[in-house]
Structures are given as structure tokens and as C-alpha cells.
Design a protein around this motif. Structure first.
Motif, PDB file in Angstrom:
ATOM      1  N   LEU A 118       0.833  -1.197   0.000  1.00 41.65           N
ATOM      2  CA  LEU A 118       0.000   0.000   0.000  1.00 41.65           C
ATOM      3  C   LEU A 118       0.869   1.248   0.000  1.00 41.65           C
ATOM      4  O   LEU A 118       1.833   1.351   0.767  1.00 41.65           O
ATOM      5  N   LEU A 119       0.525   2.186  -0.870  1.00 36.40           N
ATOM      6  CA  LEU A 119       1.289   3.425  -0.990  1.00 36.40           C
ATOM      7  C   LEU A 119       0.334   4.613  -1.028  1.00 36.40           C
ATOM      8  O   LEU A 119      -0.754   4.517  -1.602  1.00 36.40           O
ATOM      9  N   CYS A 120       0.755   5.732  -0.453  1.00 43.08           N
ATOM     10  CA  CYS A 120      -0.025   6.954  -0.604  1.00 43.08           C
ATOM     11  C   CYS A 120       0.082   7.407  -2.067  1.00 43.08           C
ATOM     12  O   CYS A 120       0.955   6.948  -2.814  1.00 43.08           O
ATOM     13  N   THR A 121      -0.801   8.289  -2.468  1.00 50.05           N
ATOM     14  CA  THR A 121      -0.828   8.693  -3.877  1.00 50.05           C
ATOM     15  C   THR A 121       0.471   9.375  -4.305  1.00 50.05           C
ATOM     16  O   THR A 121       0.914   9.218  -5.444  1.00 50.05           O
ATOM     17  N   GLU A 122       1.091  10.133  -3.394  1.00 44.94           N
ATOM     18  CA  GLU A 122       2.341  10.809  -3.752  1.00 44.94           C
ATOM     19  C   GLU A 122       3.454   9.804  -4.027  1.00 44.94           C
ATOM     20  O   GLU A 122       4.173   9.900  -5.034  1.00 44.94           O
ATOM     21  N   CYS A 123       3.599   8.828  -3.148  1.00 45.05           N
ATOM     22  CA  CYS A 123       4.655   7.831  -3.335  1.00 45.05           C
ATOM     23  C   CYS A 123       4.363   6.940  -4.539  1.00 45.05           C
ATOM     24  O   CYS A 123       5.280   6.561  -5.286  1.00 45.05           O
ATOM     25  N   TYR A 124       3.091   6.605  -4.724  1.00 46.71           N
ATOM     26  CA  TYR A 124       2.745   5.784  -5.882  1.00 46.71           C
ATOM     27  C   TYR A 124       3.081   6.532  -7.175  1.00 46.71           C
ATOM     28  O   TYR A 124       3.615   5.956  -8.127  1.00 46.71           O
ATOM     29  N   SER A 125       2.776   7.815  -7.201  1.00 49.44           N
ATOM     30  CA  SER A 125       3.054   8.620  -8.389  1.00 49.44           C
ATOM     31  C   SER A 125       4.546   8.682  -8.677  1.00 49.44           C
ATOM     32  O   SER A 125       4.981   8.561  -9.820  1.00 49.44           O
ATOM     33  N   ASP A 126       5.343   8.884  -7.617  1.00 42.54           N
ATOM     34  CA  ASP A 126       6.793   8.956  -7.800  1.00 42.54           C
ATOM     35  C   ASP A 126       7.344   7.655  -8.375  1.00 42.54           C
ATOM     36  O   ASP A 126       8.281   7.661  -9.184  1.00 42.54           O
ATOM     37  N   GLU A 127       6.766   6.526  -7.962  1.00 41.07           N
ATOM     38  CA  GLU A 127       7.289   5.230  -8.366  1.00 41.07           C
ATOM     39  C   GLU A 127       6.734   4.745  -9.696  1.00 41.07           C
ATOM     40  O   GLU A 127       7.450   4.175 -10.511  1.00 41.07           O
TER      41      GLU A 127
END
Length: 312
Positions: free
Chosen positions: A120-129
Motif C-alpha cells: 500500500l502506498l499513498c498517492t504521492e509515493c505511488y506517483s513517484d514510483e
């Protein structure tokens, strides 16, 4: 008790939000205790004056409820007791304090998040990755925002606009020129040629004849209407003809072999007193020597070399 997740589809992936219903544990005073709830359903100990939890209309003391029904936390592996919030996602459970982004450790409670390979990732971290970059501004296209895709590249909806009028293209027809996208009206206004035959806009392809643009389907033989864009043709009086129609209707006939003279491939022909010959047919009527570039004599319909003409 459990708290559940709502999944919202946006930008081609699911954004997840945790929803908290009212807490389901009950604390009842003796004056409100019913006969069916006076004892724990499992250990049979009295519940009077004690906190208890209901499950399928049966009352349990807190220790019994936790030992029988508490889910293990996915993060800390400890049971999620009935007086704690149980956050559930796809059959997995977390304590409220353990429900965090796997990368930045920020809480995901009541916030949008995304899952990748069960992480599970927050939207900011998911976007970065994992998120796409906008072809125009090169910034991340955040989950939850609309993404436009065209020819293998992605755009923010607000960046996917006509290069000339700057209006959003959305799903409208568009034309690309030099890696820039244009709405059809702007492209026609700025760049498009108009077909010499039908006067309509040429949006792709086309051919040029006599310094004029034509649609391929409009560039046809003046007689049989066969498309000429992929074959040899001959022009006469500014009109194009296929070889067959030109030979049949327009070409002059050789005075010697009677076949059409088309001059295809730069072939030479000889013209004399309204008669024409193929270069290879222009020869002495008596000895058949070529007269191309030579002096010759005429006698009625015959042409003769100087030697044959003088001997006669």
C-alpha cells in the motif's frame, strides 16, 4: 469491529478510501441489560457492569471476543482487539496506527491510496514510483486525475490542447504535425492544402501534379477515371491520362508501324509534314537504314535515304 474500504476508479487505476462506520462495541448498564445479554455467550461469565461486544446477536465479554474473533494485524501481527478500529482491505486487516504508506510511513486512514504488488502506498509515493509523466509538461500525472493517451504518450487533460487555439482536445479528432497536435479546424486553417479537383482539404497523403495538390483518389485518368497515383501517366492539354487511354484516344500513330506514339520514358519521335514516326521506325523505305539525324528525300508517301533517292 471492521471498517471497510470503498474503491473509486480514476485514471485507469483504483483509488481506495477507508470508511468508518459507527463503532460497534456496546457498553450497557445493568438497567438496560436484557436477559439474553446477562452472560458471555462463550465463558458464561456475567456481563453486568462490564464492556461487551455483540456478534450475530450474541454477547461476548471483551477477552472472549478478542480470542475468538480478533483479526491479526497485517503490519504488527498482533490481534486487533474489539475496542480498536479494524481497517480491512481485500481480506487483510490493520490497526488504525499500522495502516501506513509502505514508503513514507504516513497514515493512510481516510486518505486515498493505491496498491502495487500487495504493497500500500499513498498517492504521492505511488506517483513517484509508477505514474506516467505528462508528455507536455513532464510532471507526474497523479492518480485520480484524468489522463489522456495518444500515440503511446500521456498528457494531463489540461495539457492535451490544440497547439494553435489552446482549446482542450479531449476525444475530438486531431491532426499531428511536427510532434504538435492540432484540432481539425486549426490545422486546416494553418496548414492544409485543398485538392485541385474537389477543392476539399487534404488531411494526409495526396499527390502533386502540375504544381497543384490532389487527393490520391481524385488524381484519376481523364477518360476511364482509374487512379494514377501509383502508375505511369501522360498529360495532354493539362489533363492526365493512363497509358492505355492516351494511346487509344490521344496519341498520334506512327506512319510506319501504325502503333501509338506515347513518348514514355523519354523516347524520341520524328515529325515531318503532319506525319510522325517512332525513332526506330524512321528509316529508308527501300534499304531500311535509319534516317534519324540524316538527310532524306520524299517520294509520295515514302521517305528515302540520299543514296536510294538519287538512284531512283
Amino acid at each position: 469491529m471492521q471498517h471497510y474500504l470503498v474503491s473509486v476508479q480514476a485514471n485507469g487505476r483504483a483509488l481506495n478510501y477507508m470508511i468508518f462506520p459507527s463503532f460497534a462495541e456496546h457498553v450497557e448498564g445493568p438497567s438496560r441489560m436484557t436477559s439474553s445479554h446477562t452472560d458471555c455467550h462463550f465463558c458464561l461469565q456475567s456481563l453486568r457492569g462490564r464492556k461487551y461486544a455483540l456478534r450475530e446477536e450474541n454477547a461476548y465479554c471483551v477477552p472472549c471476543y478478542d480470542s475468538l474473533y480478533a483479526n491479526p494485524c497485517e503490519e504488527c501481527k498482533q490481534p486487533i482487539e474489539c475496542n480498536s478500529k479494524d481497517l480491512a482491505y481485500k481480506g487483510r486487516h490493520w490497526h488504525e496506527g499500522c495502516f501506513r504508506c509502505a514508503k513514507c510511513s504516513h497514515s493512510l486512514v481516510e486518505k486515498p491510496f493505491a496498491a502495487k504488488n500487495e504493497i500500500l502506498l499513498c498517492t504521492e509515493c505511488y506517483s513517484d514510483e509508477y505514474s506516467s509523466k505528462c508528455f507536455h509538461c513532464q510532471k507526474t500525472i497523479m492518480p485520480g486525475s484524468r489522463k489522456m493517451e495518444f500515440k503511446g504518450s500521456s498528457w494531463h487533460e489540461s495539457c492535451f490542447v490544440c497547439q494553435y487555439c489552446r482549446q482542450p482536445l479531449g476525444t475530438k479528432p486531431l491532426i499531428t504535425k511536427d510532434n504538435e497536435n492540432y484540432c481539425v479546424p486549426c490545422f486546416e486553417k494553418q496548414f492544409a492544402h485543398h485538392c485541385y479537383a474537389c477543392k476539399k482539404v487534404i488531411t494526409s497523403g495526396g499527390v502533386t501534379y502540375d504544381d497543384q495538390p490532389w487527393h490520391k483518389e481524385c488524381f484519376v485518368c481523364a477518360v476511364c477515371k482509374t487512379q494514377l497515383s501509383s502508375q505511369r501517366f501522360i498529360s495532354k492539354d493539362e489533363n492526365p491520362y493512363c497509358v492505355d487511354c492516351f494511346s487509344k484516344f490521344c496519341a498520334k500513330k506512327c506512319a510506319a508501324c501504325k502503333k501509338p506514339i506515347t513518348a514514355l520514358g523519354g523516347a524520341k519521335y520524328i515529325s515531318f509534314e503532319e506525319r510522325q514516326w517512332h525513332g526506330e521506325c524512321f528509316s529508308c523505305s527501300k534499304c531500311f537504314v535509319s534516317l534519324v539525324g540524316q538527310e532524306f528525300l520524299t517520294r509520295q508517301d515514302d521517305i528515302l535515304c540520299h543514296k536510294c533517292g538519287s538512284a531512283s
